[in-house]
Each structure stands twice: as C-alpha cells, then as structure tokens.
Design a protein around this motif. Structure first.
Motif, PDB file in Angstrom:
ATOM      1  N   SER A 372      47.379  49.646  23.662  1.00 31.41           N
ATOM      2  CA  SER A 372      45.954  49.645  23.314  1.00 31.41           C
ATOM      3  C   SER A 372      45.306  48.272  23.402  1.00 31.41           C
ATOM      4  O   SER A 372      44.075  48.166  23.481  1.00 31.41           O
ATOM      5  N   ASP A 373      46.093  47.207  23.394  1.00 33.73           N
ATOM      6  CA  ASP A 373      45.508  45.872  23.434  1.00 33.73           C
ATOM      7  C   ASP A 373      45.152  45.412  24.844  1.00 33.73           C
ATOM      8  O   ASP A 373      44.574  44.339  25.015  1.00 33.73           O
ATOM      9  N   ILE A 374      45.504  46.202  25.873  1.00 30.90           N
ATOM     10  CA  ILE A 374      45.164  45.832  27.256  1.00 30.90           C
ATOM     11  C   ILE A 374      43.852  46.498  27.628  1.00 30.90           C
ATOM     12  O   ILE A 374      43.736  47.724  27.618  1.00 30.90           O
ATOM     13  N   ASP A 375      42.870  45.701  27.955  1.00 29.99           N
ATOM     14  CA  ASP A 375      41.565  46.217  28.345  1.00 29.99           C
ATOM     15  C   ASP A 375      41.596  46.651  29.807  1.00 29.99           C
ATOM     16  O   ASP A 375      42.256  45.995  30.628  1.00 29.99           O
ATOM     17  N   PRO A 376      40.917  47.735  30.169  1.00 30.16           N
ATOM     18  CA  PRO A 376      40.890  48.169  31.579  1.00 30.16           C
ATOM     19  C   PRO A 376      40.445  47.083  32.546  1.00 30.16           C
ATOM     20  O   PRO A 376      40.861  47.081  33.708  1.00 30.16           O
ATOM     21  N   SER A 377      39.630  46.151  32.088  1.00 33.57           N
ATOM     22  CA  SER A 377      39.151  45.083  32.972  1.00 33.57           C
ATOM     23  C   SER A 377      40.266  44.144  33.400  1.00 33.57           C
ATOM     24  O   SER A 377      40.109  43.387  34.375  1.00 33.57           O
ATOM     25  N   GLU A 378      41.414  44.171  32.712  1.00 34.94           N
ATOM     26  CA  GLU A 378      42.510  43.254  33.021  1.00 34.94           C
ATOM     27  C   GLU A 378      43.410  43.747  34.143  1.00 34.94           C
ATOM     28  O   GLU A 378      44.260  42.988  34.630  1.00 34.94           O
ATOM     29  N   ILE A 379      43.271  44.980  34.566  1.00 39.90           N
ATOM     30  CA  ILE A 379      44.170  45.535  35.577  1.00 39.90           C
ATOM     31  C   ILE A 379      43.998  44.841  36.923  1.00 39.90           C
ATOM     32  O   ILE A 379      44.962  44.615  37.660  1.00 39.90           O
ATOM     33  N   ILE A 380      42.771  44.473  37.264  1.00 32.72           N
ATOM     34  CA  ILE A 380      42.486  43.763  38.515  1.00 32.72           C
ATOM     35  C   ILE A 380      42.281  42.284  38.206  1.00 32.72           C
ATOM     36  O   ILE A 380      41.613  41.933  37.226  1.00 32.72           O
ATOM     37  N   ALA A 381      42.858  41.425  39.048  1.00 30.96           N
ATOM     38  CA  ALA A 381      42.635  39.986  38.942  1.00 30.96           C
ATOM     39  C   ALA A 381      41.990  39.479  40.218  1.00 30.96           C
ATOM     40  O   ALA A 381      42.314  39.940  41.323  1.00 30.96           O
ATOM     41  N   HIS A 382      41.086  38.540  40.080  1.00 37.37           N
ATOM     42  CA  HIS A 382      40.355  37.975  41.214  1.00 37.37           C
ATOM     43  C   HIS A 382      41.049  36.721  41.715  1.00 37.37           C
ATOM     44  O   HIS A 382      41.242  35.755  40.976  1.00 37.37           O
ATOM     45  N   TRP A 383      41.453  36.758  42.985  1.00 33.24           N
ATOM     46  CA  TRP A 383      42.063  35.594  43.635  1.00 33.24           C
ATOM     47  C   TRP A 383      41.343  35.339  44.963  1.00 33.24           C
ATOM     48  O   TRP A 383      41.944  35.356  46.023  1.00 33.24           O
ATOM     49  N   LYS A 384      40.050  35.139  44.871  1.00 29.84           N
ATOM     50  CA  LYS A 384      39.180  34.863  46.021  1.00 29.84           C
ATOM     51  C   LYS A 384      38.882  36.108  46.845  1.00 29.84           C
ATOM     52  O   LYS A 384      38.331  36.007  47.940  1.00 29.84           O
ATOM     53  N   GLY A 385      39.256  37.273  46.388  1.00 29.21           N
ATOM     54  CA  GLY A 385      38.918  38.503  47.082  1.00 29.21           C
ATOM     55  C   GLY A 385      37.451  38.845  46.920  1.00 29.21           C
ATOM     56  O   GLY A 385      36.778  38.357  46.001  1.00 29.21           O
ATOM     57  N   THR A 386      36.947  39.721  47.785  1.00 29.53           N
ATOM     58  CA  THR A 386      35.549  40.123  47.706  1.00 29.53           C
ATOM     59  C   THR A 386      35.372  41.629  47.607  1.00 29.53           C
ATOM     60  O   THR A 386      34.267  42.100  47.323  1.00 29.53           O
ATOM     61  N   ARG A 387      36.446  42.413  47.824  1.00 31.21           N
ATOM     62  CA  ARG A 387      36.293  43.869  47.868  1.00 31.21           C
ATOM     63  C   ARG A 387      37.607  44.544  47.520  1.00 31.21           C
ATOM     64  O   ARG A 387      38.689  43.992  47.708  1.00 31.21           O
TER      65      ARG A 387
END
Length: 454
Positions: A372-387
């Motif tokens: 429960s402490d993992i927010d759905p927003s944490e599943i994807i990480a941004h590493w200079k991607g755009t799409r």
C-alpha cells in the motif's frame, strides 16, 4: 561425467504449452481462456514458435534443434561447458546441464573463492580501502596506481574463469530439476540463434568491484558480470522458463564502504549494443535490484537505433528494485507480466518501467501486486524518455492507466506522451491482466521434468 551420452527424453510439464500458443494482434488483447497445455516434444529439440515475440522474427530462433548426435552434450562442470562450445563452434549443438554447475570453480569443478583469485595479485580489500578512502584519495578522480592495478589483475583472473561465451546455434537446457548455473555469467556477443531454458541462475558476483568517487554525488561501487549478457549485434535469442536470483549474496547483507553499498551485482539479463529480436518468456526474477538494462547509453554510436526489439511476456518480477526493464531506443513489448512487491522484499522499490532516451515501450495487460505504500505514479521512471504506451494494466486487481498516473505527479518537462509510432503484432494469446497472477502461479521458472536416469 562424459560430455556425450545417449539422449534423455526430456518433456515439459503440462504447464508449458503457453509458449506455443498462436499469435494474435496486439490490440485489442484477446480475453479468451488460456490455450490447452500440450507437450511439444523433447525439451532440447523445442524451438521458439512462430509469432511468439520479437525472437520469432527474421530467421526465427531454433537454437541447436536438429543437432547431430555427437553435438549433444551433457555437462556438470564449467570446464565441460566450455569444452563443448569450443568443440562444436557454430555448428548446431545442444547442451544439457545436470545439477549445479559452478562458475567460480577450477576445471575439476572444485570451488574457487575471491581469496583464490586475489592470491598472487597484490590485492586485498583492506589495502584497497586504505588507498582510495575519500579522506586520502579525494572525490575528483578515479582510482589509479598500484592497488587499482592489483584489483584489475585479480578481476581478470575471475573473468577468465566464470565468464562463458555462448556461440551461435546453441540450445542450453536444464536436464534435471536442480540444474543451476551458480556464479557463472553467460555472454552472447555478436552471435545468433541461441536458446536458454529451464535453468536456475544464481550467485553471480564480482569479487572485485571498482570504487568510483566521481560516480554521482556520493560515489559508487561498480561491478561487472550480468547473469546473461546479450551484446554486440546478437540476434534471435529465446530466454524461457529460467529463474534469476542473487541467492546467497543478497544486497541487504553486503557491507557498506565509504558510505555506499559494496555492490557486487550487475544485471540479470542485459541487452545492449545493437542486439535484436529477443523473446524473454515465463521467467522468474526475484530479490534483485538492477534487473534488466536494454540499451547501455544515450549515444546512437553503439548501434542501438532500429534494434533492441524485444518481447517480455508471462514473466514474474518478485521484489525487484528497478529496471524491469529500463529501456533506451528499442521497441519493447511487455505484456502479461506479473510485478510483485510484498512485505518480504529485501530490496527498496524504486520503479519498474524505465522510459529512457528515444525509447518505445508498450506495456499492456500486466498485473502489479504492490504494498500500500507504493503509489501508482512510482511504477514508471523518467530517464529522458518522451513517450510510452500503457494499456489495461492493473494494480492490485484494479485497472489503472499507468502513464496517466505517472503524468499526474511528474513535472511539465518530464511528461510522457502516448507512443503512436508502432504497435506489436508478434504475440501469443494475451490474457486479461486480472487473470495473470493465477495463470503464472507455478508456471514460471524451471518447471520441466526429465525422464530417464542420469
């Protein structure tokens, strides 16, 4: 053990015919019942079915199927494995692994320790720490000099022993239920047509990580040796029904030097440097941090643009910290995988899907079972991607738009658009994400059985 013995009749259990399901178009996913489970002949002769992911494209992936009788080898030591590869070269060959094969071992199979590799090189961890302590060495340059040279000599001794190059037209299979590559790193470099199935992979460590005070704001210990490294334009590889774990060398039991974890692990399966047409299916990855790197740098000079076409389907990722996968360039189709983070995790969770430079990741009908402490927003990480494309994925049984969840908390300059540049078509049956955990339970990792005696 003799390298050549009469063939064993190896059959898959009833759980495995999902790898032979007919392909369907990528969208919309099929919600039909799972295909009937049928054995498809001796394990060692099985090939990647047509339409089963990117690995089935081009010339397809058949490994050593159809190898002559004298090119079928039974091995239980690293030396026998290397001998088989040297003898057969690029001819079709089948390697059947029996029991536990030690990578860090002499030619007779007797274990070698890190101290054995360091003997006679002038290296010791205590001397290395004293020489390159930031209080002594500083933070603005990488180690050099006598102790760094000694570390490199010891590292080269380990590399020459536990790193094994796999040639083209090869099938490697576990012939027994306990078939394990322990401390052995497979490298597939510039080859084609390789199958690795039904094996436990564990215990791959770098005895001699290098300290780099200039890596990040606090320095880092950097290690080598992936469990499987696929590099330098390798094409048509099938990694299926294997397991990958750090056991018995877990990160949470490793020492801390200079305020940083003494990191002795690299990736589980890394695919870089223009490698292409790979299917990774029905594997179990557990209790690892950096798992799967696809594309090594943001520079196109490594040959990655237009390559790194990889399918990840029906895999379990259990308590994995990050890079499941992290992608640069490439077109990666990830569907029907199960990502689990539970209260037993030894690894701090960072993210699952890494959107890197010029990456094209299509994530569909995957199931995430998270604390429960993992927010759905944490599943994807941004590493200079755009799409990125995310369709019909679930978190704890509920459909969630992963891209939307990420964008809701990401700054404006790191927003991810939907990727409309491609659509995967080389697929087996796509199940609803809600069904994935039960479909995969007991059906990932090495689950074949062997008939006959050893």
């Amino acid at each position: 053990m003799s390298l050549i013995r009469p063939a064993l009749a190896l059959f898959c259990t009833a759980a495995l015919a999902a790898t032979a399901a007919p392909p369907v178009a990528a969208a919309p996913p099929s919600h039909a019942a799972p295909p009937s489970f049928q054995a498809s002949g001796p394990l060692e002769q099985q090939t990647l079915p047509a339409g089963d992911g990117w690995g089935s494209a081009g010339n397809g992936t058949t490994g050593g199927a159809g190898a002559a009788a004298h090119r079928i080898y039974d091995v239980d030591t690293r030396a026998e494995l290397k001998s088989a590869f040297a003898e057969a070269g690029d001819e079709k060959k089948i390697i059947r692994v029996h029991g536990e094969l030690l990578g860090n071992a002499d030619d007779a199979g007797s274990p070698l320790s890190c101290d054995d590799y360091a003997a006679g090189t002038g290296y010791s961890i205590d001397a290395y720490l004293a020489a390159y302590s930031p209080e002594t060495w500083g933070w603005d340059r990488e180690p050099e000099g006598e102790l760094e040279d000694a570390r490199n000599r010891a590292a080269q001794k380990q590399r020459a022993t536990m790193l094994v190059d796999v040639p083209s037209n090869t099938t490697i299979v576990g012939a027994t239920s306990d078939a394990t590559l322990n401390g052995l790193s497979l490298r597939i470099s510039g080859e084609t047509n390789v199958i690795v199935r039904n094996l436990h992979h564990k215990g791959v460590i770098d005895c001699f990580p290098q300290w780099d005070p200039t890596d990040g704001s606090s320095g880092n210990w950097n290690s080598e040796y992936d469990m499987v490294q696929i590099i330098n334009g390798t094409t048509n590889v099938w990694m299926d029904h294997n397991s990958y774990t750090d056991d018995p060398y877990y990160d949470d039991e490793a020492p801390v030097y200079f305020g940083r974890l003494f990191q002795q692990h690299d990736g589980a399966i890394d695919m870089t440097n223009g490698s292409d047409l790979i299917t990774v299916s029905y594997n179990r990855f557990a209790d690892r941090d950096k798992l799967m790197l696809i594309g090594s740098t943001d520079s196109p000079g490594r040959g990655d643009p237009g390559k790194l076409r990889i399918t990840l389907h029906h895999n379990e990722f259990i308590n994995v910290g990050q890079r499941a996968p992290r992608l640069r360039f490439g077109q990666v189709d990830a569907y029907n995988n199960h990502f689990v983070v539970n209260d037993e995790s030894r690894i701090p969770y960072q993210y699952s899907l890494g959107a890197g430079f010029d990456s094209h990741l299509w994530a569909e009908a995957n199931a995430f079972s998270l604390t429960s402490d993992i927010d759905p927003s944490e599943i994807i990480a941004h590493w200079k991607g755009t799409r990125i494309t995310t369709i019909d994925n679930t978190i704890n049984g509920k459909v969630v738009d992963l891209r939307e969840a990420y964008n809701a908390s990401a700054p404006a300059d790191k927003q991810l658009a939907e990727d409309t540049s491609w659509q995967p078509v080389l697929r087996t049956l796509v199940h609803p994400a809600q069904a994935v955990p039960s479909i995969l339970k007991g059906n990932v990792g090495p689950v074949f059985t062997a008939e006959g005696s050893e």
